[in-house]
Design an enzyme around this catalytic site. Structure first.
Site, short mmCIF file in Angstrom:
data_model
loop_
_atom_site.label_atom_id
_atom_site.label_comp_id
_atom_site.label_asym_id
_atom_site.label_seq_id
_atom_site.Cartn_x
_atom_site.Cartn_y
_atom_site.Cartn_z
N GLY A 65 -12.81 -32.04 -23.32
CA GLY A 65 -11.66 -32.28 -22.45
C GLY A 65 -10.40 -32.60 -23.23
O GLY A 65 -9.62 -33.47 -22.86
N ALA A 117 -7.61 -27.90 -25.12
CA ALA A 117 -8.31 -26.64 -24.87
C ALA A 117 -9.16 -26.73 -23.60
O ALA A 117 -9.13 -25.83 -22.75
CB ALA A 117 -9.19 -26.28 -26.06
N SER A 149 -16.19 -36.73 -23.51
CA SER A 149 -16.62 -38.07 -23.88
C SER A 149 -15.42 -38.90 -24.32
O SER A 149 -14.78 -38.58 -25.34
CB SER A 149 -17.65 -37.96 -25.01
N VAL A 181 -3.21 -34.70 -31.40
CA VAL A 181 -1.92 -34.21 -31.92
C VAL A 181 -1.73 -32.81 -31.35
O VAL A 181 -2.62 -32.27 -30.73
CB VAL A 181 -1.86 -34.19 -33.46
N ALA A 229 4.05 -29.36 -30.38
CA ALA A 229 5.09 -28.33 -30.38
C ALA A 229 4.45 -27.00 -29.98
O ALA A 229 3.31 -26.73 -30.31
CB ALA A 229 5.72 -28.21 -31.76
N LYS A 287 12.54 -26.73 -26.97
CA LYS A 287 12.49 -26.28 -28.37
C LYS A 287 13.08 -24.89 -28.48
O LYS A 287 12.59 -23.95 -27.84
CB LYS A 287 11.03 -26.31 -28.83
N PRO A 339 14.49 -18.89 -35.25
CA PRO A 339 14.89 -19.04 -33.84
C PRO A 339 13.92 -18.37 -32.88
O PRO A 339 13.23 -17.42 -33.25
CB PRO A 339 16.22 -18.27 -33.80
N LEU A 350 -9.99 -25.71 -31.10
CA LEU A 350 -10.35 -25.98 -32.50
C LEU A 350 -11.79 -25.56 -32.81
O LEU A 350 -12.13 -25.35 -33.98
CB LEU A 350 -10.16 -27.48 -32.79
N THR A 375 1.15 -22.82 -33.40
CA THR A 375 0.48 -21.71 -32.72
C THR A 375 -0.88 -22.03 -32.12
O THR A 375 -1.47 -21.18 -31.46
CB THR A 375 0.31 -20.53 -33.70
#
Ligand code: FAD
Length: 500
Positions: A15, A18, A41, A49, A52, A80, A98, A335, A346
């Site tokens: 949780g 992702a 959990s 973290v 951006a 941003k 940019p 991850l 990204t």
């Protein structure tokens, strides 16, 4: 109509960003005949973290029907317009990557070819000053672009900075309202069918079993299902992207709320600065081979805008990807599928891309290898093209002041990166590869920003018989004038989406 082979239950393991992005999107897409369960959990927690993003996140939120102002308010978000790179190509040098384009192409040749020719004559503005995103960003201005293609205010794009923990909470409310069931608990075991090897159920520490047809592994670096159970294997890319650690710390917000991320190169890595409404997020990504943890934490703490709001927190990672993102009945998103170092923000995009592909190639209980192969083919391409763009930043450095930068400028890079570097170096051409997420303006920003200046222009240029020098000067002036008229980033947020 539901068929006998329809998926009847999806289990999302994890949780973090992702897990809840997947739960929200599947909860929105699947209306009937299939349960969606998410297990997480609190004791294990999330990476916490990842603040951006890049512009496609707006498409994700829009597809879910999430109103921008409501989302920005709920996540302490800010806007941003790109990333400022400091000391990357050389020390005491900066440039801007940019979101959007440099003016607008109107000729057989891209605008930057005319800029290169003007530069060779010593008569060109700074490249950065030819893009609307930087004209606004450097003045601390923000407003959404207009749709009118004749207006320079239509030539930029934007993304968000936000508190990832708050985004997960926001999406949790959204997903639960659409029937997703959350289970709190720690998974202690993963069981597989003896014949197919597919995952049949997971067992929680309290003995509770959760069975499913399709499992989405969002368990983070652990890859509880994709690696722990299915042993899919991992490709390590540290020879190209050597950073393997980071310290992250929030600090008090600065006086000005800048509408862009800053990345400052350090001796053994780089430091991010991400302004949110209530604080600034900071982190030092570094290669542990070239600096001790204490020194890395010290560098971070010595370079904050304001008072630190917590102790620096250490994270370690191996940049690379799983051999397969989809194996049997397990799809790894986030991850668990791989780690892309956060230089171009990204990872959340890769989560979004994984979810979009899963919806586009949603399986039935036969788990047709044709579908799985297509998912993996696209996913591998997406991952590797982003990797190439990030490698470009490291490879194109002229810094020789530390071991990391000497290593990076000398390292062998993937063939596709060399190909692009050489095309730009010879004729200023921006050649594309299939599945490139970052388009020509992004590559242009990094080539020029990091000193890969072409030996010559496109051979067609002298045969065009025009130089467009006047246009370049007018464009620079127009961008400056128009951006002055925009509201400040702070004022825009106060008016539309202040978190309170
Ligand atoms: P996690 O956040 O680790 O979540 C894993 C979940 O699995 C948790 O809920 C956990 O409780 C659960 N879980 C694990 N094991 C079990 C178990 N046994 N039982 C039950 N539950 C379990 N991305 C960006 O897009 N932009 C950025 O600026 C950015 N910066 C980053 C900076 C750093 C230093 C790092 C390391 C990453 C950054 N990222 C960034 C990536 C971003 O943080 C991740 O993509 C994002 O947080 C998604 O993480 P996740 O959900 O896959 O994993």
């Amino acid at each position: 109509m539901q068929s006998d082979t329809s998926i009847r239950s999806v289990v999302i393991v994890g949780g973090g960003t992702a897990g809840w992005m997947t739960a929200a999107a599947l909860g929105n897409a699947i209306r009937t005949g299939c349960t969606i369960t998410l297990i997480e959990s609190e004791e294990i927690g999330t990476v916490g973290v990842g603040e951006a993003t890049i512009p496609p996140i707006r498409t994700f939120n829009e597809a879910l029907g999430i109103a921008e102002n409501e989302f920005v308010k709920a996540t302490q978000g800010s806007f941003k317009l790109g990333i400022e790179f400091v000391d990357w190509g050389a020390q005491n040098h900066r440039y801007f990557h940019p979101f959007g384009s440099y003016g607008r192409n109107f000729d057989f040749l891209p605008l930057h070819q005319y800029w290169l020719a003007a530069r060779a004559r010593g008569a060109a503005p700074q490249l950065d000053d030819l893009c609307m995103a930087w004209a606004a960003a450097k003045r601390g201005k923000f407003a959404p672009p207009t749709q009118d293609q004749r207006n320079v205010l239509s030539t930029y794009d934007y993304a968000y900075h936000f508190d990832a923990g708050l985004y997960a909470q926001f999406l949790r409310r959204y997903a639960e309202a659409r029937g997703v069931v959350r289970i709190e608990g720690k998974i202690a075991g993963v069981s597989q069918h003896s014949e197919t090897g597919r995952v049949s159920h997971v067992t929680l520490e309290d003995g509770c079993e959760v069975a499913g047809d399709l499992f989405v592994d969002c368990s983070g670096f652990r890859g509880l299902l994709i690696e722990g159970a299915l042993q899919t294997g991992y490709q390590d890319w540290r020879h190209w992207l050597p950073s393997d650690s980071a310290y992250a710390v929030p600090c008090e917000k600065a006086a000005t709320l800048t509408p862009y991320t800053r990345s400052t190169a350090r001796a053994a890595g780089w430091q991010w600065r991400i302004p949110l409404q209530h604080r600034t997020g900071n982190g030092h990504v570094y290669c542990s081979q070239f600096i001790s943890d204490d020194e890395a934490a010290g560098t971070l703490m010595a370079n904050l805008d304001g008072k630190a709001l917590a102790e620096p927190r250490k994270l370690t990672f191996t940049t690379g990807r799983r051999n397969l993102f989809w194996n049997k009945n397990v799809v790894a998103i986030g991850l668990s599928g791989g780690f892309m170092e956060p230089l171009e923000s990204t990872s959340i995009h890769l989560i979004q891309a994984g979810i979009s592909k899963l919806i586009a190639l949603f399986p039935d209980r036969n788990f047709d290898p044709l579908v799985i192969d297509e998912y993996n083919r696209i996913g591998i391409n997406e991952f590797e093209r982003i990797r190439d763009f990030i490698i470009l930043h490291y490879k194109l450095t002229s810094r020789t002041d530390s071991e990391l930068w000497r290593y990076c400028s000398a390292m062998e890079v993937p063939e596709a990166v060399t190909w692009k570097i050489e095309h730009f170096r010879r004729h200023g051409r921006l050649v594309q590869r299939d599945a490139d997420l970052f388009g020509p303006p992004s590559w242009l920003a990094v080539h020029v920003g990091q000193g890969n200046l072409p030996e010559g222009t496109d051979p067609l240029l002298p045969l065009r018989g025009v130089d467009h020098a006047e246009y370049l000067a007018k464009l620079e002036a127009a961008l400056a004038r128009v951006s002055e008229g925009l509201p400040s980033h702070e004022a825009y947020i106060q008016q539309h989406c202040a978190a309170g």
